[in-house]
Design an enzyme around this catalytic site. Structure first.
Site, PDB file in Angstrom:
ATOM      1  N   ASP A 182       0.839  -1.197   0.000  1.00 58.33           N
ATOM      2  CA  ASP A 182       0.000   0.000   0.000  1.00 58.33           C
ATOM      3  C   ASP A 182       0.881   1.257   0.000  1.00 58.33           C
ATOM      4  O   ASP A 182       2.075   1.194   0.301  1.00 58.33           O
ATOM      5  CB  ASP A 182      -0.860  -0.056   1.271  1.00 58.33           C
ATOM      6  CG  ASP A 182      -1.782   1.133   1.398  1.00 58.33           C
ATOM      7  OD1 ASP A 182      -2.337   1.580   0.379  1.00 58.33           O
ATOM      8  OD2 ASP A 182      -1.935   1.617   2.535  1.00 58.33           O
TER       9      ASP A 182
ATOM     10  N   ASP B 236      -0.445   4.996   1.150  1.00 60.10           N
ATOM     11  CA  ASP B 236      -0.705   5.920   2.264  1.00 60.10           C
ATOM     12  C   ASP B 236      -0.536   5.231   3.606  1.00 60.10           C
ATOM     13  O   ASP B 236      -1.169   4.216   3.880  1.00 60.10           O
ATOM     14  CB  ASP B 236      -2.118   6.501   2.145  1.00 60.10           C
ATOM     15  CG  ASP B 236      -2.235   7.375   0.904  1.00 60.10           C
ATOM     16  OD1 ASP B 236      -1.279   8.094   0.601  1.00 60.10           O
ATOM     17  OD2 ASP B 236      -3.286   7.315   0.237  1.00 60.10           O
TER      18      ASP B 236
END
Lengths: 177, 177
Positions: free
Chosen positions: B9, B11
């Site tokens: 991922d 963020d």
């Protein structure tokens, strides 16, 4: 048929990139080929004998992807699929950074019923899972674990080994008849 | 360990969105909270009692995602993972259309060794497959068929049921020790 997760490509499945590409090819080479010309030959082998680089460069220019026409019957059939199954639009867009927002906006204009949650812009589709994938490129279909459907396009006429759908009408038949 | 396909991922795993978000929360509410404040409480339950809408609106403003700091040790560890395994960066970016090109550019600046082929900006990660997923949100990990690793973040302190990694050093240990 149980509810299926359907992975749908954009270029040459929803959006008529080839129409624009063939126009650009004809323009760059002073020709007037129609897509039917490629019915019995390998598109890439053919065009790479000619002046192809300007055709490729056009893909990187702002506006190319934003202004493509919608493939015939795509809106109506995808809408019905979306209502009865689970539709994800997955496009290998990352090679063309300009295309990211253009593809998002294009979908918003022509397929407003598709939520942002169901859009995926990637580089390589080998990380995508689902039940059915509708795509015009073998490189995307080959690693798919579900059912691949090859969407007919001028550049895949000589490709064998996949169930081919000639149009969105045929996709409709596949799911609903 | 065999070669793994690792889904990472952005963020709050690679990019420190929370640092900026907490600054914006403090600014909007005249507070001076540190991330440690949330160590024993549900972040969302807490902040939604306060003025949170301007914090959320900032996420839609141009520049928010482009200017985030890199999480400590992320570059070095992801580089080593990329060399020995197969790394895909997968971000649920589609809610924030501005972020699409910003995330592409941010990765180009900080993780130039990651090819465009290995970047995926999507809406919902339930269509993603791989061997390991490193993510800070349960909604992304819950449908993953491989091994989920929960990356520690101020908003997931009370989440149970996943193997938690506190830092990129711990991710390194997971793969290499």
């Amino acid at each position: 048929m149980d509810k299926q997760r359907i992975i749908i490509d954009m270029d040459d499945v929803l959006a008529d990139a080839n129409k624009k590409i063939l126009e650009n090819f004809n323009l760059a080479n002073g020709m007037d080929l129609k897509k039917e010309f490629f019915a019995d030959k390998s598109y890439y082998d053919f065009v790479h004998q000619y002046n192809y680089e300007p055709v490729r460069q056009k893909l990187f220019e702002p506006g190319f992807f934003r202004n493509l026409e919608v493939i015939e019957d795509a809106v109506e059939v995808v809408k019905e699929l979306h209502e009865k199954h689970e539709v994800f639009i997955v496009s290998a867009a990352m090679e063309f950074p300009n295309s990211l927002i253009e593809k998002y906006d294009w979908l918003g204009e022509h397929f407003p019923f598709i939520s942002w949650k169901n859009i995926c812009l990637c580089g390589d589709k080998s990380i995508i899972k689902g039940d059915v994938m509708i795509d015009d490129h073998e490189k995307n279909l080959v690693s798919f674990e579900g059912k691949p459907l090859l969407f007919d396009a001028m550049h895949n006429q000589t490709l064998k080994g996949y169930q081919r759908v000639l149009s969105w009408k045929e996709v409709h038949q596949y799911f609903f008849s």
